[in-house]
Design a protein around this motif. Structure first.
Motif, PDB file in Angstrom:
ATOM      1  N   LYS A  59     -23.445 -92.824 -51.031  1.00 22.66           N
ATOM      2  CA  LYS A  59     -23.825 -91.412 -50.950  1.00 22.66           C
ATOM      3  C   LYS A  59     -25.023 -91.261 -51.876  1.00 22.66           C
ATOM      4  N   ILE A  60     -26.194 -91.035 -51.287  1.00 20.77           N
ATOM      5  CA  ILE A  60     -27.421 -90.969 -52.079  1.00 20.77           C
ATOM      6  C   ILE A  60     -28.266 -89.770 -51.657  1.00 20.77           C
ATOM      7  N   TRP A  61     -29.204 -89.401 -52.509  1.00 17.90           N
ATOM      8  CA  TRP A  61     -30.194 -88.386 -52.178  1.00 17.90           C
ATOM      9  C   TRP A  61     -31.474 -88.725 -52.909  1.00 17.90           C
ATOM     10  N   ARG A  62     -32.595 -88.339 -52.311  1.00 17.60           N
ATOM     11  CA  ARG A  62     -33.907 -88.631 -52.871  1.00 17.60           C
ATOM     12  C   ARG A  62     -34.151 -87.807 -54.126  1.00 17.60           C
ATOM     13  N   VAL A  63     -34.828 -88.409 -55.082  1.00 21.63           N
ATOM     14  CA  VAL A  63     -35.208 -87.690 -56.298  1.00 21.63           C
ATOM     15  C   VAL A  63     -36.563 -87.045 -56.021  1.00 21.63           C
ATOM     16  N   PRO A  64     -36.621 -85.723 -56.031  1.00 18.76           N
ATOM     17  CA  PRO A  64     -37.887 -85.046 -55.697  1.00 18.76           C
ATOM     18  C   PRO A  64     -38.850 -85.020 -56.884  1.00 18.76           C
ATOM     19  N   ASN A  65     -40.142 -84.856 -56.572  1.00 23.80           N
ATOM     20  CA  ASN A  65     -41.152 -84.699 -57.626  1.00 23.80           C
ATOM     21  C   ASN A  65     -41.095 -83.300 -58.227  1.00 23.80           C
ATOM     22  N   GLN A  66     -40.665 -82.335 -57.433  1.00 20.76           N
ATOM     23  CA  GLN A  66     -40.464 -80.967 -57.917  1.00 20.76           C
ATOM     24  C   GLN A  66     -39.163 -80.447 -57.322  1.00 20.76           C
ATOM     25  N   ARG A  67     -38.757 -79.271 -57.726  1.00 21.63           N
ATOM     26  CA  ARG A  67     -37.488 -78.716 -57.220  1.00 21.63           C
ATOM     27  C   ARG A  67     -37.515 -78.609 -55.704  1.00 21.63           C
ATOM     28  N   ASN A  68     -36.433 -79.079 -55.082  1.00 18.65           N
ATOM     29  CA  ASN A  68     -36.322 -78.987 -53.636  1.00 18.65           C
ATOM     30  C   ASN A  68     -34.843 -78.974 -53.277  1.00 18.65           C
ATOM     31  N   SER A  69     -34.342 -77.822 -52.906  1.00 21.96           N
ATOM     32  CA  SER A  69     -32.926 -77.677 -52.579  1.00 21.96           C
ATOM     33  C   SER A  69     -32.575 -78.210 -51.200  1.00 21.96           C
ATOM     34  N   PHE A  70     -33.566 -78.511 -50.377  1.00 22.40           N
ATOM     35  CA  PHE A  70     -33.295 -78.887 -48.991  1.00 22.40           C
ATOM     36  C   PHE A  70     -33.255 -80.401 -48.767  1.00 22.40           C
ATOM     37  N   LEU A  71     -33.170 -81.174 -49.843  1.00 19.67           N
ATOM     38  CA  LEU A  71     -33.059 -82.623 -49.697  1.00 19.67           C
ATOM     39  C   LEU A  71     -31.735 -82.981 -49.045  1.00 19.67           C
ATOM     40  N   PHE A  96     -24.149 -76.444 -51.650  1.00 21.01           N
ATOM     41  CA  PHE A  96     -24.536 -75.104 -52.110  1.00 21.01           C
ATOM     42  C   PHE A  96     -25.588 -74.490 -51.199  1.00 21.01           C
ATOM     43  N   VAL A  97     -26.435 -75.314 -50.587  1.00 24.94           N
ATOM     44  CA  VAL A  97     -27.448 -74.807 -49.657  1.00 24.94           C
ATOM     45  C   VAL A  97     -26.766 -74.294 -48.388  1.00 24.94           C
ATOM     46  N   VAL A  98     -25.794 -75.055 -47.890  1.00 29.36           N
ATOM     47  CA  VAL A  98     -25.068 -74.648 -46.689  1.00 29.36           C
ATOM     48  C   VAL A  98     -24.339 -73.324 -46.939  1.00 29.36           C
ATOM     49  N   VAL A  99     -23.672 -73.212 -48.079  1.00 30.76           N
ATOM     50  CA  VAL A  99     -22.941 -71.977 -48.406  1.00 30.76           C
ATOM     51  C   VAL A  99     -23.910 -70.800 -48.520  1.00 30.76           C
ATOM     52  N   PHE A 100     -25.007 -70.988 -49.246  1.00 31.56           N
ATOM     53  CA  PHE A 100     -25.979 -69.904 -49.416  1.00 31.56           C
ATOM     54  C   PHE A 100     -26.560 -69.464 -48.076  1.00 31.56           C
ATOM     55  N   MET A 101     -26.933 -70.436 -47.236  1.00 25.36           N
ATOM     56  CA  MET A 101     -27.541 -70.082 -45.956  1.00 25.36           C
ATOM     57  C   MET A 101     -26.521 -69.456 -45.004  1.00 25.36           C
ATOM     58  N   CYS A 102     -25.266 -69.875 -45.075  1.00 30.78           N
ATOM     59  CA  CYS A 102     -24.230 -69.217 -44.262  1.00 30.78           C
ATOM     60  C   CYS A 102     -24.064 -67.761 -44.692  1.00 30.78           C
TER      61      CYS A 102
END
Length: 173
Positions: A59-71, A96-102
């Protein structure tokens, strides 16, 4: 275009000639352990991805150069099938993105449904009644929220998918 272009979730399988051991080595080389990372959603990592690796799953996610909640959160399972290594991958936005957008789409969607019903009922009773352009505001807010989620997520998921295909010298099944 297919339906899957319009939803912020991806499921696909990569197939490579690399051995399971080589695949794991390459994934380990690009992933910093979540507990060792100073911040999993900021650019403070020494590796391009942060996450958790276990027996045959990751289970991985990319480390962004700046804030990005949609990774996308990338969950993968590695297995050998007919002499080739297959990596089954599921990508989705962070919880948290899914909950907020719902919440956003639900709160804005309720007035949209009410406006549609009200307009239909008023038109049946008074066909000469004029349309108010202000009634389109909730529809615009709904479209903006949906587009923001889908476009931002799909942009990031394409980057991760291309990176993984190149890293693992894999083709999509």
């Amino acid at each position: 275009m297919t339906f899957k272009n319009f939803v912020p979730f991806d499921n696909f399988t990569l197939q490579t000639n690399l051995s399971e051991t080589d695949v794991w080595q390459r994934i380990e080389n690009i992933t910093e352990a979540k507990e060792h990372s100073s911040s999993s959603f900021s650019g403070n990592s020494t590796k391009p991805y942060v996450g958790e690796l276990s027996d045959r799953t990751f289970k991985i996610w990319r480390v962004p150069n700046q804030r990005n909640s949609f990774l996308p959160i990338i969950k993968g399972q590695v297995a050998t099938h007919l002499g080739k290594t297959e990596i089954a991958i599921k990508m989705r936005p962070a919880g948290f993105v899914v909950v907020f957008m719902c919440l956003w789409l639900g709160i804005v969607g309720i007035p949209c449904v009410g406006i549609i019903i009200n307009t239909f009922l008023e038109f049946q009773q008074q066909p000469e009644k004029r349309f108010s352009p202000f009634s389109l505001i909730p529809f615009g807010m709904f479209a903006f929220g949906y587009a923001l989620l889908t476009i931002a997520y799909k942009t990031e998921s394409r980057k991760s998918k291309a990176f993984l295909k190149q890293l693992l010298e894999a083709d999509e099944l």
